[in-house]
Motif scaffolding. Structure first.
Motif, PDB file in Angstrom:
ATOM      1  N   SER A   1     -10.836  -3.233  -4.021  1.00  0.00           N
ATOM      2  CA  SER A   1     -10.676  -2.285  -2.917  1.00  0.00           C
ATOM      3  C   SER A   1      -9.745  -1.172  -3.378  1.00  0.00           C
ATOM      4  O   SER A   1      -9.019  -1.334  -4.351  1.00  0.00           O
ATOM      5  N   VAL A   2      -9.767  -0.083  -2.622  1.00  0.00           N
ATOM      6  CA  VAL A   2      -8.948   1.065  -3.026  1.00  0.00           C
ATOM      7  C   VAL A   2      -8.498   1.863  -1.810  1.00  0.00           C
ATOM      8  O   VAL A   2      -9.205   1.939  -0.812  1.00  0.00           O
ATOM      9  N   ALA A   3      -7.283   2.423  -1.915  1.00  0.00           N
ATOM     10  CA  ALA A   3      -6.824   3.406  -0.926  1.00  0.00           C
ATOM     11  C   ALA A   3      -6.625   4.715  -1.678  1.00  0.00           C
ATOM     12  O   ALA A   3      -6.040   4.726  -2.763  1.00  0.00           O
ATOM     13  N   VAL A   4      -7.147   5.798  -1.112  1.00  0.00           N
ATOM     14  CA  VAL A   4      -6.972   7.119  -1.719  1.00  0.00           C
ATOM     15  C   VAL A   4      -5.834   7.798  -0.969  1.00  0.00           C
ATOM     16  O   VAL A   4      -5.867   7.849   0.270  1.00  0.00           O
TER      17      VAL A   4
ATOM     18  N   VAL B   1      -2.689   7.975   3.567  1.00  0.00           N
ATOM     19  CA  VAL B   1      -3.944   7.344   3.143  1.00  0.00           C
ATOM     20  C   VAL B   1      -5.074   8.161   3.760  1.00  0.00           C
ATOM     21  O   VAL B   1      -5.170   8.265   4.980  1.00  0.00           O
ATOM     22  N   VAL B   2      -5.927   8.755   2.903  1.00  0.00           N
ATOM     23  CA  VAL B   2      -7.018   9.560   3.469  1.00  0.00           C
ATOM     24  C   VAL B   2      -8.329   8.778   3.510  1.00  0.00           C
ATOM     25  O   VAL B   2      -9.275   9.152   4.194  1.00  0.00           O
ATOM     26  N   GLU B   3      -8.382   7.675   2.757  1.00  0.00           N
ATOM     27  CA  GLU B   3      -9.590   6.865   2.751  1.00  0.00           C
ATOM     28  C   GLU B   3      -9.260   5.499   2.160  1.00  0.00           C
ATOM     29  O   GLU B   3      -8.444   5.402   1.245  1.00  0.00           O
ATOM     30  N   CYS B   4      -9.886   4.454   2.694  1.00  0.00           N
ATOM     31  CA  CYS B   4      -9.571   3.105   2.212  1.00  0.00           C
ATOM     32  C   CYS B   4     -10.800   2.222   2.426  1.00  0.00           C
ATOM     33  O   CYS B   4     -11.476   2.333   3.448  1.00  0.00           O
ATOM     34  N   GLY B   5     -11.110   1.381   1.454  1.00  0.00           N
ATOM     35  CA  GLY B   5     -12.252   0.482   1.635  1.00  0.00           C
ATOM     36  C   GLY B   5     -12.603  -0.209   0.342  1.00  0.00           C
ATOM     37  O   GLY B   5     -11.848  -0.133  -0.643  1.00  0.00           O
TER      38      GLY B   5
ATOM     39  N   ILE C   1      -7.541  -7.480  -6.543  1.00  0.00           N
ATOM     40  CA  ILE C   1      -6.992  -6.307  -7.239  1.00  0.00           C
ATOM     41  C   ILE C   1      -7.260  -5.079  -6.373  1.00  0.00           C
ATOM     42  O   ILE C   1      -8.406  -4.755  -6.070  1.00  0.00           O
ATOM     43  N   PHE C   2      -6.183  -4.437  -5.964  1.00  0.00           N
ATOM     44  CA  PHE C   2      -6.251  -3.323  -5.023  1.00  0.00           C
ATOM     45  C   PHE C   2      -5.754  -2.059  -5.714  1.00  0.00           C
ATOM     46  O   PHE C   2      -4.678  -2.051  -6.309  1.00  0.00           O
ATOM     47  N   GLY C   3      -6.536  -0.985  -5.666  1.00  0.00           N
ATOM     48  CA  GLY C   3      -6.134   0.269  -6.308  1.00  0.00           C
ATOM     49  C   GLY C   3      -5.519   1.234  -5.299  1.00  0.00           C
ATOM     50  O   GLY C   3      -5.943   1.286  -4.140  1.00  0.00           O
ATOM     51  N   ILE C   4      -4.513   1.968  -5.763  1.00  0.00           N
ATOM     52  CA  ILE C   4      -4.003   3.088  -4.963  1.00  0.00           C
ATOM     53  C   ILE C   4      -4.125   4.305  -5.868  1.00  0.00           C
ATOM     54  O   ILE C   4      -3.495   4.368  -6.927  1.00  0.00           O
ATOM     55  N   ILE C   5      -4.999   5.227  -5.476  1.00  0.00           N
ATOM     56  CA  ILE C   5      -5.267   6.381  -6.345  1.00  0.00           C
ATOM     57  C   ILE C   5      -4.864   7.673  -5.639  1.00  0.00           C
ATOM     58  O   ILE C   5      -5.019   7.800  -4.418  1.00  0.00           O
ATOM     59  N   GLY C   6      -4.332   8.596  -6.417  1.00  0.00           N
ATOM     60  CA  GLY C   6      -3.974   9.897  -5.866  1.00  0.00           C
ATOM     61  C   GLY C   6      -3.674  10.849  -7.007  1.00  0.00           C
ATOM     62  O   GLY C   6      -3.388  10.418  -8.118  1.00  0.00           O
TER      63      GLY C   6
END
Ligand SMILES: Nc1ncnc2c1ncn2[C@@H]1O[C@H](COP(=O)(O)OP(=O)(O)OP(=O)(O)O)[C@@H](O)[C@H]1O
Length: 345
Positions: free
Chosen positions: A215-218, A224-228, A38-43
């Protein structure tokens, strides 16, 4: 199925292409989303999440760059290939997108109707899926008689009708109250495990990332400013945007108890085994410094905990430097407040 995005770009023109304002909604996004996770993309609002998910889910084509499902490039398919590929994707949305004229099972069966499956098979599969999402007793219920959480359960069942390998959840819990959100997130996690799905959660809520994602990408400004891993990002956020998201969950659930209006001079984050050992008393004994703890709390993630503390540290400069180095070696990340990110990220 793994999803890979390679330098995706998408520009829109507000007010028409000629003379309109150019908006680069997705601005060179590259990501690898591991299969069976499950991978999050947040913004924040306007960051480009919806634009990105439209490209990933093949609803729109990028101006440049490529999308891969597994090894197959999928952003340049013919119409016929696209129809078939779409059956390997399920999608759920904030406003459920159900047909109010159809009852629960007929909504779930809709994608099978499009594939030309006979009614008996459609009904059987819809019953099986409604059972899976906990609505086995509401198969014939009109949509208008269901609560928001139940509607989202029907939408999840419908998204799974064609047995997809990928599930996109676009702000799937944004219209739900906190308890219903938790139950839908736990259902998504259960289904992900049962069906080995690759789930992408697009959200503006850090609770969703904390409670469901590995995991998540911001994203911010289409990039993408941050991912991990969620654990690393909670332990050591590298950008102000990420820090703001983390602060939003620490405050909303009372996860941080603050017993002074004054902030401590240092922020400490405890990861892994450091959450369970008496590191601060050991540090006090070893280095002769003292800690005045002003706020503390914990974030429970799906694969562990990250503790947070604000404290003043008293001692000479040399003692403080030595204790910070020792704490870092023992799994506690220490940062002077307002001094950027931990570990020089
Ligand atoms: N079809 C479109 N035409 C013109 N501009 C668009 C279009 N789609 C998105 N945009 C613009 O692209 C930028 C990113 O929008 P997008 O909807 O992807 O952000 P978002 O992160 O999903 O925001 P929200 O959470 O508010 O939905 C915004 O400036 C938006 O106005």
């Amino acid at each position: 199925m793994q999803i890979k995005l390679d330098n995706l770009r998408k520009t829109y023109f507000s007010g028409g292409k000629d003379g309109g304002r150019k908006i680069e909604a997705v601005s060179g996004v590259s990501l690898v989303i591991p299969e069976n996770s499950i991978f999050g993309i947040i913004g924040k609002s306007g960051a480009g999440k919806s634009s990105l998910v439209r490209l990933m889910s093949l609803l729109e084509q990028p101006d440049s760059g490529a999308v891969y499902y597994g090894k197959k490039r999928v952003d340049n398919l013919t119409k016929r290939e696209l129809v078939l590929m779409r059956r390997t994707i399920g999608m759920i949305f904030q406003n459920f997108n159900l047909f109010s004229s159809r009852n629960a099972w007929m909504n779930v069966a809709y994608p099978l109707e499009i594939c030309g499956k006979p009614e008996k098979e459609r009904r059987r599969r819809a019953e099986e899926l409604l059972d899976l999402v906990g609505l086995g007793d509401r198969i014939d219920a009109p949509i208008s008689t269901l609560s928001g959480g139940q509607k989202q359960r029907v939408a999840i069942a419908r998204a799974l009708a064609t047995n997809p390998g990928i599930l996109f959840c676009d702000e799937a819990t944004s219209a739900l109250d906190p308890n219903t959100t938790r139950s839908i997130l736990s259902l998504i996690r259960e289904i992900q495990r049962k069906m080995n799905l690759t789930v992408v959660m697009i959200t503006h809520q850090m609770e969703v990332v904390r409670d469901a994602c590995e995991s998540v990408a911001v994203i911010d400004g289409g990039k993408v400013v941050e991912c991990g891993s969620v654990r690393d990002i909670f332990a050591n956020p590298g950008t102000e945007t990420t820090k703001e998201f983390i602060r939003s969950v620490q405050n909303s659930h009372g996860d941080v108890v603050q017993w002074s209006s004054r902030a401590g001079a240092y922020e400490l984050r405890f990861v892994g085994s450091s959450t369970e050992s008496p590191v601060l008393s050991e540090a006090t004994r070893k280095f002769g410094v003292s800690f005045n703890i002003l706020a503390a709390g914990i974030n429970r993630l799906i694969d562990g905990e990250v503790g947070y503390m604000e404290a003043d540290i008293s001692g000479s400069d040399g003692e403080i430097d030595a204790v910070i180095a020792w704490l870092n070696d023992n799994g506690v990340l220490v940062q002077k407040k307002g001094a950027g990110s931990f570990g020089g990220k």
